[in-house]
Design a protein around this motif. Structure first.
Motif, short mmCIF file in Angstrom:
data_model
loop_
_atom_site.label_atom_id
_atom_site.label_comp_id
_atom_site.label_asym_id
_atom_site.label_seq_id
_atom_site.Cartn_x
_atom_site.Cartn_y
_atom_site.Cartn_z
N ILE A 178 0.85 -1.20 0.00
CA ILE A 178 0.00 0.00 0.00
C ILE A 178 0.88 1.24 0.00
CG2 ILE A 178 -1.83 1.26 1.18
CD1 ILE A 178 -2.61 -1.39 2.54
N ARG A 179 0.72 2.08 -1.00
CA ARG A 179 1.39 3.37 -1.06
C ARG A 179 0.34 4.48 -0.99
NH1 ARG A 179 6.69 3.76 -2.85
NH2 ARG A 179 7.66 1.85 -3.66
N PHE A 180 0.76 5.65 -0.50
CA PHE A 180 -0.18 6.76 -0.38
C PHE A 180 0.50 8.06 -0.77
CE2 PHE A 180 2.07 6.36 3.60
CZ PHE A 180 2.32 7.66 3.99
N GLN A 181 -0.30 9.01 -1.19
CA GLN A 181 0.21 10.35 -1.54
C GLN A 181 0.76 11.00 -0.28
OE1 GLN A 181 -2.48 12.64 -4.08
NE2 GLN A 181 -2.00 14.45 -2.84
N SER A 182 2.04 11.38 -0.33
CA SER A 182 2.76 11.73 0.91
C SER A 182 2.20 12.96 1.61
CB SER A 182 4.25 11.91 0.62
OG SER A 182 4.46 13.01 -0.25
N ASN A 183 1.63 13.92 0.85
CA ASN A 183 1.16 15.15 1.52
C ASN A 183 -0.29 15.05 1.98
OD1 ASN A 183 -0.22 15.34 -0.97
ND2 ASN A 183 -0.22 17.58 -0.86
N ASP A 219 -5.29 11.54 -3.54
CA ASP A 219 -6.21 12.53 -2.99
C ASP A 219 -6.70 13.41 -4.15
OD1 ASP A 219 -7.43 14.70 -1.64
OD2 ASP A 219 -6.07 14.47 0.08
N ARG A 220 -8.01 13.55 -4.26
CA ARG A 220 -8.59 14.37 -5.34
C ARG A 220 -8.04 15.79 -5.32
NH1 ARG A 220 -10.47 12.91 -9.74
NH2 ARG A 220 -8.77 14.25 -10.29
N ARG A 221 -7.65 16.27 -4.17
CA ARG A 221 -7.18 17.65 -4.05
C ARG A 221 -5.92 17.89 -4.89
NH1 ARG A 221 -6.77 19.00 2.19
NH2 ARG A 221 -6.68 21.15 1.42
N GLN A 437 0.36 18.33 -4.04
CA GLN A 437 1.71 17.77 -4.03
C GLN A 437 2.37 17.94 -5.39
OE1 GLN A 437 2.75 13.89 -2.07
NE2 GLN A 437 2.78 13.14 -4.17
N SER A 438 1.58 17.81 -6.45
CA SER A 438 2.12 17.84 -7.81
C SER A 438 1.97 19.22 -8.42
CB SER A 438 1.39 16.81 -8.67
OG SER A 438 1.45 15.52 -8.08
N ASN A 439 2.80 19.48 -9.41
CA ASN A 439 2.69 20.73 -10.17
C ASN A 439 1.78 20.49 -11.37
OD1 ASN A 439 2.93 23.12 -11.50
ND2 ASN A 439 5.15 23.08 -11.70
N ASP A 473 0.24 10.76 -15.90
CA ASP A 473 1.68 10.83 -15.64
C ASP A 473 2.07 9.94 -14.47
OD1 ASP A 473 1.94 12.63 -17.71
OD2 ASP A 473 1.85 14.39 -16.42
N THR A 474 1.23 9.90 -13.45
CA THR A 474 1.52 9.06 -12.28
C THR A 474 1.61 7.59 -12.68
OG1 THR A 474 0.30 10.63 -10.89
CG2 THR A 474 0.74 8.45 -9.95
#
Length: 572
Positions: A178-183, A219-221, A437-439, A473-474
């Motif tokens: 399980i990996r998660f978006q770090s922010n 995360d949708r954000r 987190q991403s640009n 891209d992810t």
């Protein structure tokens, strides 16, 4: 990994493994939706299911049973359902009960059911892991329209999401890293809760060594752009303009629509034309509708030539298929006709062109001018004008000449309702640059704008489709071995193991049909990888903004430093 196939396999197990004979299928509200996503009522009835009932319906509680029928109870393992089952078993309506829970059921609840089964009518209690909505073979939803409260998890939504994902993993027989978006605190919390369940129920997750599969929680954000854009493929376009709710589309607002078309089903499992055109673009749909009409007219003419007993026999044998084709033609012609009408009436091609340019290019003065021009166009809907300002506000949030305030003033002049205007500020709080987190607006990597010329029916014009979701891209980073551990850490810092080829991506705050198209395309292009996409819900722009608004319910209109250029805005 095919979620529709997984759910269908469980339904076949439920209906085929019981003793032959007429059966009643007893469901709750959610399992009714789960089943209806993959089977029509007539298909279920072909499996010796005589009756469909809802255990949570007031009418069911007062009904009399048929003791000669067997009852297949397909229910979520909720406290309410266990209590209703206990009441049912005290005074059983049917002769035998085969109980199937769509997720892990507590041993204490099984003991409680056994204590109430005084007449010993329960023949079997099983777990069948289908506690989610299978939308497309590679797409699933938990069916939660709002999952946040003040930008934190709603605890009921979190629990339901954990249950849905655990069920999904068990149904496809995966024990993933399980990996998660770090922010994202939301992603980390969800990942930890799922890992806790996997550790507690380790015997259920013994599908081989860790590392061969991956659950990636996003995360949708991090990508608020994708849900805001107008769509131009069939499934996504229908959802954006008409709304798809559990494979159903309400057409009652269309003037002169027949009674049979007030609500229609769009299911690739039950509709060959829809299955073929789910990912087709607007122009191709126009061409294919024309071909469907030609096919129907040819069959209609052949049915007019009944000159012999043999002709009559052929007509009677083919009539059900002919009637189904007739209904299908009428349904899709009605839908595509309404889509075309809305595109023209609200000048959505013009709106979409500007949307796509803002999402893909960095040209402040041009974009500002185009947005102002469209705001002043009375044919543009309030919602589309607001979304254009939202896209501008997100892209140019830190620009020295940011004019979001002035654009909001223009919206107020055209009498846009306050709730819509407030959504602009909510969006910046929800998914402004501070939250991502991403640009999203990396100019160097931006796709150069290109026009795709779609040739088809008259009125099917050129549309821009150059935007790619951040998810593209992810996932490409995953398949090409460029995935960054610091951006997507492993829950509890476990070893990431081998490079996973089976990937489940889950988006807290909802996925979109544009992202579904991305996953579909990547699955086709990378044969060694198998990707599933899920979300708390499947959003169009309207539901996305409703979710954001709900996330701030009860909050004051506090404007933090990232919305300081909007401090002077006043709402009535």
């Amino acid at each position: 990994m095919n979620v529709i196939g997984a759910v269908k396999a469980y339904v076949e197990k439920i209906t085929d493994e019981t003793e032959p004979g007429m059966k009643v299928l007893l469901m709750d509200k959610e399992t009714t939706s789960i089943i209806s996503m993959v089977y029509s009522q007539s298909e279920i009835q072909q499996k010796e299911v005589f009756l469909l009932e809802r255990i949570d319906s007031p009418n069911y509680a007062n009904s009399t049973g048929l003791r000669y029928l067997k009852c297949l109870a397909l229910l979520r393992p909720t406290q309410q359902n266990v209590e209703l089952l206990c009441t049912e078993l005290r005074n059983p309506k049917y002769g035998a009960y085969y109980i199937y829970f769509t997720n892990i059921i507590a041993k204490a609840d099984i003991k409680l059911l056994a204590e109430h089964d005084e007449q010993e009518v329960v023949k079997e209690v099983c777990e069948v892991y289908m506690d989610y909505l299978a939308v497309n073979p590679h797409l699933f939803s938990i069916g939660i329209p709002y999952c946040l409260e003040r930008l934190s998890w709603n605890q009921n939504a979190l629990q339901r999401t954990v249950q849905g994902l655990v069920s999904l993993l068990l149904s496809i027989k995966k024990s993933p890293i399980i990996r998660f978006q770090s922010n994202s605190k939301l992603a980390k919390e969800l990942g930890s809760r799922i890992e806790d369940v996997m550790n507690k129920e380790s015997s259920l997750f013994s599908f081989g060594p860790l590392g061969h599969s991956l659950l990636l929680i996003l995360d949708r954000r991090d990508d608020p752009i994708t849900p805001l854009l107008n769509q131009w493929t069939y499934q996504a376009m229908v959802h954006e303009l008409l709304t798809i709710n559990n494979n159903r589309v309400n057409l009652s607002n269309i003037p002169g629509v027949s009674k049979e078309l007030l609500e229609v089903v769009l299911s690739a499992e039950q509709d060959a034309f829809y299955a073929k055109n789910v990912f087709m673009n607007y122009g191709e749909i126009g061409q294919n509708i024309k071909q469907l009409m030609d096919q129907f007219q040819a069959k209609a003419k052949s049915h007019q030539k009944i000159e012999s007993i043999s002709d009559m026999k052929n007509f009677v044998e083919s009539y059900p298929q002919f009637k189904k084709l007739s209904g299908n033609v009428t349904k899709h012609v009605t839908i595509v006709g309404e889509l075309s009408s809305m595109v023209n009436k609200y000048q959505l091609l013009d709106v979409s062109e500007v949307e796509q340019e803002i999402s893909s290019q960095n040209d402040h003065s041009t974009h500002l001018s185009e947005v102002k021009k469209l705001i002043q166009n009375e044919k543009i809907r309030h919602s589309d004008a607001v979304k254009l300002v939202m896209l501008y506000a997100l892209r140019y949030q830190s620009h020295t000449s940011n004019e979001t305030y002035n654009l909001i003033e223009l919206l107020k002049k055209r009498a846009v309702p306050d709730p819509l205007l407030k959504n602009i500020i909510y969006l910046l709080e929800y998914a402004g640059s501070h939250a991502r987190q991403s640009n999203l607006f990396d100019v160097e990597d931006a796709v150069k704008i290109t026009k795709r010329f779609f040739k088809g029916l008259s009125g099917v014009d050129n549309v821009y489709t150059q935007h790619k979701p951040l998810l593209h891209d992810t996932l490409e980073d995953i398949v090409k071995g460029r995935f960054k551990d610091n951006l997507y850490p492993v829950v509890n810092n476990h070893s990431s193991g081998l490079r996973a080829q089976d990937v489940v991506v889950f988006i807290i705050g909802g996925a979109t049909y544009e992202e579904s198209l991305t996953v579909h395309s990547l699955n086709k292009n990378y044969a060694n990888f198998n990707i599933l996409l899920g979300g708390t819900t499947i959003h169009n722009s309207k539901s996305f903004l409703e979710e954001i608004e709900n996330a701030f319910k009860g909050e004051d209109m506090r404007l933090r430093k990232h919305t300081r250029h909007l401090r002077n805005i006043r709402f009535d």
